[in-house]
Design a protein around this motif. Structure first.
Motif, mmCIF file in Angstrom:
data_model
loop_
_atom_site.group_PDB
_atom_site.id
_atom_site.type_symbol
_atom_site.label_atom_id
_atom_site.label_comp_id
_atom_site.label_asym_id
_atom_site.label_seq_id
_atom_site.Cartn_x
_atom_site.Cartn_y
_atom_site.Cartn_z
ATOM 1 N N PHE A 56 0.852 -1.201 0.000
ATOM 2 C CA PHE A 56 0.000 0.000 0.000
ATOM 3 C C PHE A 56 0.881 1.241 0.000
ATOM 4 O O PHE A 56 1.954 1.269 0.596
ATOM 5 C CB PHE A 56 -0.960 0.001 1.202
ATOM 6 N N GLU A 57 0.411 2.262 -0.684
ATOM 7 C CA GLU A 57 1.135 3.530 -0.740
ATOM 8 C C GLU A 57 0.220 4.580 -1.352
ATOM 9 O O GLU A 57 -0.702 4.258 -2.105
ATOM 10 C CB GLU A 57 2.419 3.406 -1.563
ATOM 11 N N TYR A 58 0.486 5.855 -1.036
ATOM 12 C CA TYR A 58 -0.252 6.946 -1.664
ATOM 13 C C TYR A 58 0.731 7.893 -2.349
ATOM 14 O O TYR A 58 1.943 7.762 -2.212
ATOM 15 C CB TYR A 58 -1.109 7.692 -0.643
ATOM 16 N N ASN A 59 0.184 8.841 -3.109
ATOM 17 C CA ASN A 59 0.979 9.814 -3.861
ATOM 18 C C ASN A 59 1.815 9.137 -4.940
ATOM 19 O O ASN A 59 2.973 9.485 -5.179
ATOM 20 C CB ASN A 59 1.868 10.634 -2.927
ATOM 21 N N LEU A 60 1.210 8.159 -5.600
ATOM 22 C CA LEU A 60 1.878 7.408 -6.660
ATOM 23 C C LEU A 60 1.542 7.991 -8.026
ATOM 24 O O LEU A 60 0.466 8.556 -8.238
ATOM 25 C CB LEU A 60 1.438 5.941 -6.616
ATOM 26 N N ASN A 61 2.459 7.819 -8.958
ATOM 27 C CA ASN A 61 2.226 8.206 -10.341
ATOM 28 C C ASN A 61 1.932 6.972 -11.182
ATOM 29 O O ASN A 61 2.355 5.857 -10.840
ATOM 30 C CB ASN A 61 3.451 8.935 -10.905
ATOM 31 N N SER A 62 1.243 7.166 -12.284
ATOM 32 C CA SER A 62 0.843 6.026 -13.108
ATOM 33 C C SER A 62 2.046 5.238 -13.599
ATOM 34 O O SER A 62 2.013 3.999 -13.648
ATOM 35 C CB SER A 62 0.011 6.504 -14.307
ATOM 36 N N TYR A 63 3.137 5.938 -13.925
ATOM 37 C CA TYR A 63 4.306 5.223 -14.451
ATOM 38 C C TYR A 63 5.015 4.406 -13.378
ATOM 39 O O TYR A 63 5.755 3.485 -13.688
ATOM 40 C CB TYR A 63 5.292 6.194 -15.125
ATOM 41 N N ASP A 64 4.778 4.726 -12.098
ATOM 42 C CA ASP A 64 5.358 3.928 -11.015
ATOM 43 C C ASP A 64 4.713 2.549 -10.921
ATOM 44 O O ASP A 64 5.374 1.571 -10.553
ATOM 45 C CB ASP A 64 5.160 4.617 -9.653
ATOM 46 N N VAL A 65 3.416 2.479 -11.211
ATOM 47 C CA VAL A 65 2.643 1.299 -10.810
ATOM 48 C C VAL A 65 1.861 0.609 -11.919
ATOM 49 O O VAL A 65 1.313 -0.475 -11.698
ATOM 50 C CB VAL A 65 1.656 1.684 -9.687
ATOM 51 N N ALA A 66 1.771 1.202 -13.108
ATOM 52 C CA ALA A 66 0.889 0.636 -14.141
ATOM 53 C C ALA A 66 1.262 -0.802 -14.483
ATOM 54 O O ALA A 66 0.394 -1.688 -14.552
ATOM 55 C CB ALA A 66 0.915 1.509 -15.393
ATOM 56 N N ALA A 67 2.532 -1.060 -14.702
ATOM 57 C CA ALA A 67 2.966 -2.417 -15.060
ATOM 58 C C ALA A 67 2.824 -3.372 -13.881
ATOM 59 O O ALA A 67 2.300 -4.488 -14.021
ATOM 60 C CB ALA A 67 4.407 -2.400 -15.554
ATOM 61 N N GLY A 68 3.271 -2.946 -12.704
ATOM 62 C CA GLY A 68 3.220 -3.805 -11.528
ATOM 63 C C GLY A 68 1.808 -4.157 -11.113
ATOM 64 O O GLY A 68 1.533 -5.291 -10.701
#
Length: 262
Positions: free
Chosen positions: A205-217
């Motif tokens: 869990f985390e907040y303040n994420l960008n799409s490029y940080d997490v889209a693939a994962g």
């Protein structure tokens, strides 16, 4: 569209970029960093890796759009859009901590169809494609089967700017510490999610994420049998920039705890 063949090409391209980053790490000078904002660092390695990725992915799928971290190219009004982070874990890279990754996702309209995360130092290539399973170095992976939060290992990230939500986050952090085996902060959301997908972590869990940080994962977790949502339990995790990714079996207890604080 043959997504499996496309994924094979993306894997090869991602590996090339990872090899470039690995080579640069051997002689990297920390004085070569720039600051985009408070504690938000970038180097020529990030920028050159992104240019290489954009160039090669454009050859694989001509006319596609891009969402990129370093603004090499940002075009979003296309049927196919790549969402890429050339070096997720830049702070680790700069300080010589060997956990960072290349993250590449492909969206068809608003639906993910390819997800690749390459953890460079361990040589671990996580991949998935529409209609297929999730893989680690070509071997199928699945989220953990642990249904007991008290026996779970969780991952998270800490805010490094925009600290307005830090007080409630620390309260959440304190409570979650008391409910599980432990909390880990590796420093790369892409790697955190890949580790949920292969069962090493039970949730992230985390907040303040960008799409490029997490889209693939995030797509990896979903394809490996897990669940991904925002802090309200909704599906709009890219839009709200907050994420809970789980094995699907510890979701309710973690989500209830998050909702107490957010």
């Amino acid at each position: 569209m043959n997504y499996e063949l496309l994924c094979t090409k993306v894997i090869a391209t991602t590996r090339l970029t990872g090899n470039f980053i690995r080579k640069e790490a051997m002689a990297f000078d920390a004085n070569a960093i720039e600051y985009k904002g408070l504690n938000d660092m970038v180097s020529y390695v990030d920028k050159n890796a992104e240019k290489q990725l954009v160039r090669n992915l454009s050859k694989i799928l001509p006319g596609s759009g891009f969402i990129t971290e370093e603004d090499t190219e940002n075009i979003t009004d296309k049927t196919y859009t790549w969402i890429i982070d050339p070096l997720d874990g830049t702070t680790n890279f700069i300080h010589g901590i060997p956990t960072y990754a290349v993250s590449v996702a492909l969206y068809e309209e608003n639906e993910p169809v390819i997800g690749v995360v390459y953890e460079i130092n361990r040589g671990e290539m996580f991949s998935t494609f529409k209609g297929g399973a999730a893989f680690l170095n070509n071997k199928p992976i699945h989220v953990s089967k642990n249904a007991n939060l008290t026996q779970s290992l969780l991952a998270t990230g800490f805010p490094y700017y925009q600290f307005d939500k830090q007080p409630q986050y620390m309260q959440l952090f304190t409570e979650m510490m008391q409910k599980c085996h432990g909390l880990r902060r590796i420093g790369s959301a892409a790697v955190d999610l890949a580790y949920v997908a292969c069962g090493r972590f039970d949730a992230f869990f985390e907040y303040n994420l960008n799409s490029y940080d997490v889209a693939a994962g995030a797509y990896l977790v979903q394809q490996a049998g897990g669940k991904v949502m925002n802090f309200s339990g909704g599906a709009e995790f890219l839009e709200t920039r907050e994420m809970l990714a789980t094995n699907g079996m510890v979701t309710e207890e973690i989500l209830a705890t998050i909702k107490k604080h957010f």
